[in-house]
Design an enzyme around this catalytic site. Structure first.
Site, PDB file in Angstrom:
ATOM      1  N   SER B  40       0.794  -1.227   0.000  1.00  0.00           N
ATOM      2  CA  SER B  40       0.000   0.000   0.000  1.00  0.00           C
ATOM      3  C   SER B  40       0.825   1.274   0.000  1.00  0.00           C
ATOM      4  CB  SER B  40      -0.943   0.012   1.194  1.00  0.00           C
ATOM      5  OG  SER B  40      -0.190   0.001   2.386  1.00  0.00           O
ATOM      6  N   LYS B  83       1.135   4.550   6.879  1.00  0.00           N
ATOM      7  CA  LYS B  83       0.500   5.365   5.845  1.00  0.00           C
ATOM      8  C   LYS B  83       1.061   6.773   5.902  1.00  0.00           C
ATOM      9  CE  LYS B  83      -2.644   2.160   4.989  1.00  0.00           C
ATOM     10  NZ  LYS B  83      -2.124   1.115   4.155  1.00  0.00           N
TER      11      LYS B  83
END
EC number: 3.4.21.-
Lengths: 230, 169
Positions: B40, B83
């Site tokens: 991701s 993230k």
């Protein structure tokens, strides 16, 4: 004659370590007994004063400094780890958990024992009083009661939705003093990752020493709990 | 004989506790080495990269827009997610694709941050589970140490368009 001369002289500098002042008179005493004219001094002769005396006193300071540093690097990490991982104490402020905590209002604040070890795997039961990081202000910790776990459906009091299903990895917390509490009825279910500790006992004031029970208030029984669905 | 063994055992236990506590303090208050897995955050961080994260920014509330952070997953407190911070509290976030006809905005609530992975097609992030409370952030990643051909500080976001032009408060 010798006895008087030796015992009345104060040692210059001091002996090694914290036991020096205690050892010196003892050994001087022993040095006197049975030896008559020979004086055994430990460890420095009082006649050698001056420069050597000064050097010995600085050596004393350095030895204490080394011992202090050693103790410091052992004691501080152990204490910090204990307070972070095992248990700590905290003062409760505010009226959101009355009457269980702070029933006297602003006159006397309860001091509670916070147990981190019990929540190290994020296992809580309905009815536990827990402390968590506030979702609205990360610098503050709040203390509330767990009403519902993941998968339960809660009938809310003052939330924008009437019924809320608690998502996975979240819990629903409420203060005992409904209406005066900033809790899940305002900010919704909270993530288990924000859980800080489980409050197990009240430690102060002494007349309020007690173990905090994990009991759900009777008016907050759940609409439907996860176990009923299975 | 037994006393010698017992003494040695106690000394070993004592040293273990002492070094364990020093390690805990270092990880909690200074920083540590982490291994990242998953697609991701490509191309900034690939699968099985080793990175160095520091925890001082979290304690001093110095996390900025564009930082890559490690946080506890909102739906599973025992696992961590890695993230990039797209918005801080009060920022306006575009929640639907810019190519669509209906653009919807939402504001990041107080005490929360908006996280997105760099690989927008293959990332479960705030677009899926909503804004993340600041209290879940564990640290900030600032240095990649493996693979060696990619050693160094981390690049800026390849998705610059996700950062809102109008940062309202």
């Amino acid at each position: 004659m010798c006895a008087c001369a030796c015992l009345s002289e104060a040692p210059r500098g001091s002996g090694p370590g914290p036991l020096g002042p205690f050892l010196l008179p003892l050994t001087r005493g022993f040095g006197q007994i049975g030896r008559g004219h020979k004086i055994t001094t430990y460890p420095f002769s009082p006649r050698k004063k001056g420069r050597k005396g000064m050097v010995q006193s600085q050596g004393w300071v350095r030895r204490y400094f080394k011992a202090f540093c050693k103790g410091f690097f052992v004691a501080v990490p152990v204490a910090v780890t204990f307070l972070d991982r095992v248990a700590c104490v905290a003062r409760v402020e505010g009226a959101s958990m009355q009457p269980s905590l702070n029933p006297g209002g602003s006159q006397s604040s309860d001091v509670v024992l916070l147990n981190h070890w019990k929540v190290r795997n994020f296992e809580v039961q309905r009815g536990d009083i827990v402390s968590l990081v506030s979702p609205k202000n990360p610098e503050q910790k709040i203390i509330k009661r767990v009403i519902a776990l993941e998968g339960d459906i809660v009938k809310t009091m003052g939330h924008k939705n009437r019924y809320v299903k608690v998502p996975r990895g979240h819990i629903w917390v409420e203060g005992d003093h409904h209406g005066h509490s900033f809790d899940s009825n305002s900010f919704g279910p909270v993530s288990l990752g924000l859980l800080h500790a489980h409050a197990t006992h009240i430690l102060w004031p002494p007349k309020r020493w007690q173990k905090l029970e994990s009991v759900l208030p009777p008016e907050r029984l759940l609409v439907q709990s996860e176990e009923d669905c299975l | 004989m037994l006393r010698g063994v017992l003494g040695k055992t106690f000394r070993l236990v004592g040293y273990t506790i002492q070094y364990g506590c020093i390690a805990h303090c270092a990880f909690e208050y200074v920083g540590g080495v982490l291994v990242c897995s998953g697609p991701s955050m490509e191309p900034t961080i690939q699968n099985s990269d080793i990175v160095f994260a520091e925890n001082l920014s979290r304690h001093f509330y110095g996390i900025q827009r564009g930082d890559i952070v490690v946080a506890k997953s909102p739906s599973d407190p025992k696992s961590n997610i890695c993230k990039r911070v797209i918005g801080l509290e009060g920022d306006k976030i575009l929640t639907s694709s810019p190519a669509g006809f209906f653009k919807s905005h939402s504001y990041v609530p107080k005490g929360h941050v908006w996280l997105e992975g760099d690989n927008l097609q293959n990332s479960t992030d705030s677009r899926y589970y909503g804004p993340v409370p600041y209290g879940l952030i564990r640290g900030r990643i600032f240095l990649k140490i493996w693979p060696l051909n990619d050693f160094g500080f981390l690049r800026d976001s390849p998705n610059g368009h996700r950062f809102s032009d109008e940062l309202g408060k």
